[in-house]
Design a protein around this motif. Structure first.
Motif, PDB file in Angstrom:
ATOM      1  N   GLN A 298       9.312   7.862   4.097  1.00 51.06           N
ATOM      2  CA  GLN A 298       8.249   7.680   4.393  1.00 51.06           C
ATOM      3  C   GLN A 298       7.816   5.829   4.114  1.00 51.06           C
TER       4      GLN A 298
ATOM      5  N   TYR B 107       4.489   2.493   6.527  1.00 46.14           N
ATOM      6  CA  TYR B 107       3.336   1.272   6.126  1.00 46.14           C
ATOM      7  C   TYR B 107       4.866   0.808   5.945  1.00 46.14           C
TER       8      TYR B 107
ATOM      9  N   GLN C 191       0.803  -1.012   0.201  1.00 45.00           N
ATOM     10  CA  GLN C 191      -0.685  -0.119   0.306  1.00 45.00           C
ATOM     11  C   GLN C 191       0.911   0.725  -0.058  1.00 45.00           C
ATOM     12  N   ARG C 192       2.046   0.932  -0.577  1.00 43.80           N
ATOM     13  CA  ARG C 192       2.977   2.032  -0.679  1.00 43.80           C
ATOM     14  C   ARG C 192       2.627   3.086  -1.593  1.00 43.80           C
ATOM     15  N   TRP C 193       3.235   4.126  -2.165  1.00 42.72           N
ATOM     16  CA  TRP C 193       3.564   5.260  -2.950  1.00 42.72           C
ATOM     17  C   TRP C 193       4.116   4.535  -4.474  1.00 42.72           C
ATOM     18  N   GLY C 194       3.834   5.464  -5.081  1.00 46.08           N
ATOM     19  CA  GLY C 194       4.329   4.436  -5.838  1.00 46.08           C
ATOM     20  C   GLY C 194       5.625   4.897  -7.085  1.00 46.08           C
ATOM     21  N   ARG C 195       6.147   5.865  -6.658  1.00 43.49           N
ATOM     22  CA  ARG C 195       7.753   5.978  -6.261  1.00 43.49           C
ATOM     23  C   ARG C 195       8.925   5.378  -4.884  1.00 43.49           C
ATOM     24  N   ARG C 196       8.878   4.297  -5.361  1.00 43.62           N
ATOM     25  CA  ARG C 196       9.914   3.479  -4.095  1.00 43.62           C
ATOM     26  C   ARG C 196      10.951   3.390  -4.580  1.00 43.62           C
TER      27      ARG C 196
ATOM     28  N   ASN D 278       9.734   1.470 -11.185  1.00 37.85           N
ATOM     29  CA  ASN D 278       9.356   2.086  -9.704  1.00 37.85           C
ATOM     30  C   ASN D 278       8.989   1.577  -8.598  1.00 37.85           C
ATOM     31  N   GLU D 279       8.279   0.466  -8.979  1.00 35.84           N
ATOM     32  CA  GLU D 279       7.709   0.016  -7.664  1.00 35.84           C
ATOM     33  C   GLU D 279       8.780  -1.064  -6.239  1.00 35.84           C
TER      34      GLU D 279
END
Length: 285
Positions: A152, A155, A141-146, A202-203
């Motif tokens: 951040q 999570y 459930q993290r943001w899209g720019r891992r 990006n994942e």
């Protein structure tokens, strides 16, 4: 003896270290970080971490507040002042502190906040190696720019706590049926003669240890396949493992309460750990 930390150009006892309540790292998680391991009083993969730090700053449009050579000297000085022979050095750079809280970035001449501190820890002879890790699967459930190593981390922290509640050591995150990565590490399975790990994008975080381990694996004539793999594939794998700066290569022996392979640390993971430690210490600074 009080630990000595580095804050904005000063070496201070940790109890005297302070940053502004208006710092954007605190208010917006507007910052990046790196963790570099220390073995035998040497820094492991420092160049790789410095390059990724620069990339993270670029991706966020953030200033580059300290040259690489100066940053290296700060790391070495912290090791000296804290008599650190094995453990980690944590580095965090934020966009700095504006005069007040505002979603809009402060002016470009606002000084960054730079913090570094040491953490003494047994890395090389971790007892986890002999028994292996147990992991659970959770939704990613993290943001899209891992791929950007930002602070951040709420999570991933929640994921660690979900694992703890399930009497496991960590969680592997799943998106659209495929494993992305662990909460603070890259994830791998072994099937037959193939090491399988998710491709870069990006994942996932572009792990520095990941890059080194895959390079060493190929040099050792091991077959590597970079692609997404499913949760079912992970459970049916012959073995599994993770990589990170603080764990190096760590076997994974259980997923969601089900043994992976024999349920014991696998030969591929253990061999890669051995190779990684040998080769990384040769190149350490």
């Amino acid at each position: 003896m009080s630990r000595i930390v580095y804050v904005n150009g000063e070496y201070l006892p940790e109890g005297d270290a302070k940053v502004s309540i208006f710092d954007r790292g605190f208010l917006f998680a507007d910052g990046v970080y790196e963790v570099t391991s220390v073995l035998d009083s040497k820094l492991i993969d420092f160049d790789g971490h410095a390059v990724r730090l620069e990339r993270s700053l670029n991706e966020l449009g953030m200033n580059h507040p300290i040259p690489k050579d100066d940053l290296l000297e700060v790391h070495r000085e912290l090791m000296r002042r804290n008599d650190l022979t094995e453990g980690m050095i944590y580095l965090q750079i934020t966009r700095g502190a504006d005069a007040d809280r505002d979603f809009v970035y402060p002016s470009e001449d606002t000084p960054n906040t730079i913090v570094l501190f040491t953490q003494a820890k047994n890395l090389k002879d971790s007892p986890m190696v002999a028994k292996g890790m147990k992991v659970i699967s959770i939704e990613d459930q993290r943001w899209g720019r891992r791929d950007i190593k930002t602070v951040q981390l709420l999570y991933p922290s929640m994921g660690k706590m979900m694992a703890k509640a399930a009497n496991a050591d960590d969680a592997w995150m799943v998106e659209d049926g495929a494993i992305t990565e662990g909460t603070s590490n890259n994830a791998y399975i072994v099937k037959g003669n193939r090491i399988i790990t998710r491709h870069l994008g990006n994942e996932i975080l572009h792990g520095i240890t990941r890059a080194a381990v895959l390079r060493f694996a190929k040099s050792a004539q091991m077959e590597v396949e970079e692609r997404a793999f499913t949760l079912d594939e992970a459970k049916a794998a012959d073995e599994a493992f993770i990589t990170s700066a603080s764990t190096f290569v760590m076997p994974v022996v259980e997923m969601d309460g089900q043994p992976i392979g024999t349920g014991k640390p696998g030969s591929v993971a253990l061999r890669l750990r051995e190779i990684y430690l040998d080769e990384s210490l040769k190149a350490a600074v």
